[in-house]
Design a protein around this motif. Structure first.
Motif, PDB file in Angstrom:
ATOM      1  N   HIS A   1       0.828  -1.211   0.000  1.00 29.14           N
ATOM      2  CA  HIS A   1       0.000   0.000   0.000  1.00 29.14           C
ATOM      3  C   HIS A   1       0.866   1.265   0.000  1.00 29.14           C
ATOM      4  N   THR A   2       1.998   1.215   0.696  1.00 30.76           N
ATOM      5  CA  THR A   2       2.923   2.350   0.662  1.00 30.76           C
ATOM      6  C   THR A   2       3.481   2.534  -0.743  1.00 30.76           C
ATOM      7  N   TRP A   3       3.812   1.423  -1.384  1.00 32.67           N
ATOM      8  CA  TRP A   3       4.287   1.447  -2.767  1.00 32.67           C
ATOM      9  C   TRP A   3       3.211   2.036  -3.690  1.00 32.67           C
ATOM     10  N   ALA A   4       1.948   1.648  -3.483  1.00 33.94           N
ATOM     11  CA  ALA A   4       0.845   2.169  -4.312  1.00 33.94           C
ATOM     12  C   ALA A   4       0.719   3.682  -4.167  1.00 33.94           C
ATOM     13  N   GLY A   5       0.919   4.187  -2.943  1.00 32.93           N
ATOM     14  CA  GLY A   5       0.893   5.632  -2.738  1.00 32.93           C
ATOM     15  C   GLY A   5       1.990   6.336  -3.515  1.00 32.93           C
ATOM     16  N   TRP A   6       3.166   5.707  -3.574  1.00 32.86           N
ATOM     17  CA  TRP A   6       4.278   6.282  -4.337  1.00 32.86           C
ATOM     18  C   TRP A   6       3.955   6.274  -5.829  1.00 32.86           C
ATOM     19  N   ILE A   7       3.336   5.204  -6.308  1.00 31.58           N
ATOM     20  CA  ILE A   7       2.946   5.131  -7.723  1.00 31.58           C
ATOM     21  C   ILE A   7       1.959   6.251  -8.058  1.00 31.58           C
ATOM     22  N   TRP A   8       1.056   6.543  -7.136  1.00 32.76           N
ATOM     23  CA  TRP A   8       0.082   7.626  -7.361  1.00 32.76           C
ATOM     24  C   TRP A   8       0.802   8.958  -7.573  1.00 32.76           C
ATOM     25  N   THR A   9       1.891   9.186  -6.832  1.00 30.43           N
ATOM     26  CA  THR A   9       2.647  10.433  -7.035  1.00 30.43           C
ATOM     27  C   THR A   9       3.342  10.428  -8.396  1.00 30.43           C
ATOM     28  N   TRP A  10       3.708   9.255  -8.906  1.00 29.63           N
ATOM     29  CA  TRP A  10       4.261   9.179 -10.264  1.00 29.63           C
ATOM     30  C   TRP A  10       3.218   9.635 -11.287  1.00 29.63           C
ATOM     31  N   ILE A  11       1.991   9.164 -11.082  1.00 27.05           N
ATOM     32  CA  ILE A  11       0.900   9.543 -11.995  1.00 27.05           C
ATOM     33  C   ILE A  11       0.704  11.053 -11.981  1.00 27.05           C
ATOM     34  N   LEU A  12       0.722  11.644 -10.794  1.00 24.65           N
ATOM     35  CA  LEU A  12       0.552  13.093 -10.679  1.00 24.65           C
ATOM     36  C   LEU A  12       1.704  13.841 -11.349  1.00 24.65           C
ATOM     37  N   ARG A  13       2.912  13.320 -11.215  1.00 24.28           N
ATOM     38  CA  ARG A  13       4.057  13.952 -11.879  1.00 24.28           C
ATOM     39  C   ARG A  13       3.914  13.857 -13.400  1.00 24.28           C
ATOM     40  N   ASP A  14       3.408  12.716 -13.890  1.00 23.68           N
ATOM     41  CA  ASP A  14       3.183  12.562 -15.325  1.00 23.68           C
ATOM     42  C   ASP A  14       2.116  13.526 -15.836  1.00 23.68           C
TER      43      ASP A  14
ATOM     44  N   GLY B   1      -9.293  18.978 -12.492  1.00 19.04           N
ATOM     45  CA  GLY B   1      -9.241  18.006 -13.580  1.00 19.04           C
ATOM     46  C   GLY B   1      -8.079  17.046 -13.427  1.00 19.04           C
ATOM     47  N   ALA B   2      -6.910  17.572 -13.068  1.00 20.70           N
ATOM     48  CA  ALA B   2      -5.734  16.727 -12.879  1.00 20.70           C
ATOM     49  C   ALA B   2      -5.905  15.802 -11.684  1.00 20.70           C
ATOM     50  N   ALA B   3      -6.509  16.321 -10.604  1.00 18.83           N
ATOM     51  CA  ALA B   3      -6.745  15.499  -9.417  1.00 18.83           C
ATOM     52  C   ALA B   3      -7.687  14.335  -9.731  1.00 18.83           C
ATOM     53  N   THR B   4      -8.774  14.654 -10.440  1.00 16.66           N
ATOM     54  CA  THR B   4      -9.744  13.610 -10.785  1.00 16.66           C
ATOM     55  C   THR B   4      -9.134  12.592 -11.741  1.00 16.66           C
ATOM     56  N   LEU B   5      -8.369  13.079 -12.716  1.00 15.01           N
ATOM     57  CA  LEU B   5      -7.758  12.175 -13.697  1.00 15.01           C
ATOM     58  C   LEU B   5      -6.722  11.276 -13.036  1.00 15.01           C
ATOM     59  N   SER B   6      -6.004  11.771 -12.048  1.00 18.04           N
ATOM     60  CA  SER B   6      -5.009  10.938 -11.367  1.00 18.04           C
ATOM     61  C   SER B   6      -5.664   9.745 -10.678  1.00 18.04           C
ATOM     62  N   VAL B   7      -6.838   9.976 -10.085  1.00 12.28           N
ATOM     63  CA  VAL B   7      -7.574   8.892  -9.432  1.00 12.28           C
ATOM     64  C   VAL B   7      -8.120   7.912 -10.463  1.00 12.28           C
ATOM     65  N   LEU B   8      -8.649   8.450 -11.566  1.00 15.22           N
ATOM     66  CA  LEU B   8      -9.174   7.597 -12.623  1.00 15.22           C
ATOM     67  C   LEU B   8      -8.068   6.770 -13.272  1.00 15.22           C
ATOM     68  N   LEU B   9      -6.925   7.409 -13.536  1.00 15.29           N
ATOM     69  CA  LEU B   9      -5.807   6.699 -14.151  1.00 15.29           C
ATOM     70  C   LEU B   9      -5.293   5.591 -13.244  1.00 15.29           C
ATOM     71  N   GLU B  10      -5.248   5.862 -11.949  1.00 19.03           N
ATOM     72  CA  GLU B  10      -4.790   4.819 -11.020  1.00 19.03           C
ATOM     73  C   GLU B  10      -5.685   3.596 -11.104  1.00 19.03           C
ATOM     74  N   ALA B  11      -7.006   3.834 -11.139  1.00 17.69           N
ATOM     75  CA  ALA B  11      -7.944   2.710 -11.222  1.00 17.69           C
ATOM     76  C   ALA B  11      -7.766   1.935 -12.527  1.00 17.69           C
ATOM     77  N   LEU B  12      -7.596   2.641 -13.637  1.00 19.52           N
ATOM     78  CA  LEU B  12      -7.400   1.985 -14.928  1.00 19.52           C
ATOM     79  C   LEU B  12      -6.097   1.194 -14.960  1.00 19.52           C
ATOM     80  N   LEU B  13      -5.047   1.757 -14.397  1.00 19.83           N
ATOM     81  CA  LEU B  13      -3.755   1.073 -14.378  1.00 19.83           C
ATOM     82  C   LEU B  13      -3.793  -0.163 -13.483  1.00 19.83           C
ATOM     83  N   LEU B  14      -4.513  -0.077 -12.382  1.00 18.09           N
ATOM     84  CA  LEU B  14      -4.678  -1.244 -11.505  1.00 18.09           C
ATOM     85  C   LEU B  14      -5.426  -2.361 -12.230  1.00 18.09           C
ATOM     86  N   ALA B  15      -6.496  -1.993 -12.925  1.00 22.18           N
ATOM     87  CA  ALA B  15      -7.256  -2.987 -13.682  1.00 22.18           C
ATOM     88  C   ALA B  15      -6.392  -3.611 -14.775  1.00 22.18           C
ATOM     89  N   ALA B  16      -5.591  -2.780 -15.444  1.00 23.94           N
ATOM     90  CA  ALA B  16      -4.706  -3.290 -16.493  1.00 23.94           C
ATOM     91  C   ALA B  16      -3.666  -4.233 -15.913  1.00 23.94           C
TER      92      ALA B  16
END
Length: 307
Positions: free
Chosen positions: A56-69, A114-129
């Motif tokens: 879960h800590t790793w997942a939080g770090w991945i979320w910050t990668w998404i935000l940086r992207d 928009g960026a905040a919402t997209l970061s959450v949506l992208l995380e969900a899509l990437l998890l599903a993928a």
């Protein structure tokens, strides 16, 4: 009407999963109560809890990668704390409150809505993928009929759709359309639009790592109760990913509660002793909740110490 249908669907799903789980427990009650965990087993379960917290800590770090992207300047450590603090909220009815609290925390940090919402949506899509990639890799080992052509094609098609949907060419068109729609409907000045510059390959690989780390936690939990061979690891990892994915996607199951357990039992009970499978799955749910609660507690403590 839609709200009523969703509520009915949630209750139906909950009822079916509870009946299945109760029946499985009834049929294997004597075997479950006969299981004993020795000192080594408890040590392995402790390690499994630590591994799950690490995931879960790793997942939080991945979320910050998404935000940086998404070209958002944020503090990685600050938003790993936010991620861990909000993670436990997924068990609340609705299964959306952890997403809402993350978006709110980002908005309070002056990140565009928009960026905040997209970061959450992208995380969900990437998890599903990530889960679908694992299922495609190890699906042939399942005890259920996942190696038929129709199922394999459906898996691959779903994976392709998700991978295409997160491509910058597609995402940027969607983002542009949404901003134009908002600008037409609102008289006030809307926030500046943004674009995704590169394919989120690194976050996708990161989410794959998250899922596999969690899978290791599940395998360790089963290993605490019975021997597990290395040759069985791909089966267990694939079964875990498939059960996790259904729990992630099915509505009315906060945190995948019930759906994950029922799916994992259905897949694994023909390959492993049913009593051990049921016990391991119940223990793993407890381990997951303890790890998520510990993560939220440690994150809150860290935040208070920082202040």
């Amino acid at each position: 009407m839609n709200i009523k249908l969703k509520q009915i669907l949630r209750w139906v799903i909950l009822g079916i999963t509870l009946i299945f789980l109760a029946n499985a427990l009834k049929d294997n009650w004597l075997g479950v109560t006969a299981i004993r965990i020795d000192k080594v087993g408890w040590a392995i379960l402790t390690i499994a809890t630590g591994v799950t917290l690490l995931a879960h800590t790793w997942a939080g770090w991945i979320w910050t990668w998404i935000l940086r992207d998404l070209n958002q300047s944020i503090s990685a450590s600050e938003f790993i704390v936010v991620y861990l603090k909000t993670n436990i909220a997924k068990y609340l009815p609705g299964n959306v409150w952890h997403h809402y609290r993350r978006i709110l925390a980002l908005k309070n940090a002056n990140v565009a809505t928009g960026a905040a919402t997209l970061s959450v949506l992208l995380e969900a899509l990437l998890l599903a993928a990530a889960a679908l990639i694992t299922v495609v890799m190890f699906g042939r080992r399942f005890a259920i009929n996942t190696n038929s052509w129709s199922v394999r094609i459906l898996q691959l098609l779903s994976l392709v759709i998700i991978l295409v949907s997160i491509h910058p060419r597609f995402l940027n068109k969607v983002i542009s359309f949404v901003y134009k729609l908002r600008a037409n409907k609102s008289d006030t000045q809307s926030e500046a639009a943004f674009s995704v510059e590169r394919y989120p390959l690194r976050p996708l690989l990161g989410e794959l790592g998250f899922l596999w780390i969690r899978g290791i936690g599940f395998i360790l939990t089963l290993f605490a109760l019975m021997p597990v061979n290395m040759s069985q690891v791909p089966l267990l990892l694939g079964a875990f990913s498939f059960a996790w994915l259904l729990g992630f996607l099915v509505p009315g199951a906060p945190g995948g509660l019930g759906v994950f357990e029922a799916t994992a039992i259905a897949i694994l009970q023909s390959r492993f002793p049913s009593a051990a499978v049921i016990s391991a799955i119940a223990l793993y749910r407890l381990i997951s909740i303890i790890a998520e609660a510990a993560g939220a507690g440690l994150a809150t403590l860290d935040e208070r110490l920082a202040k």
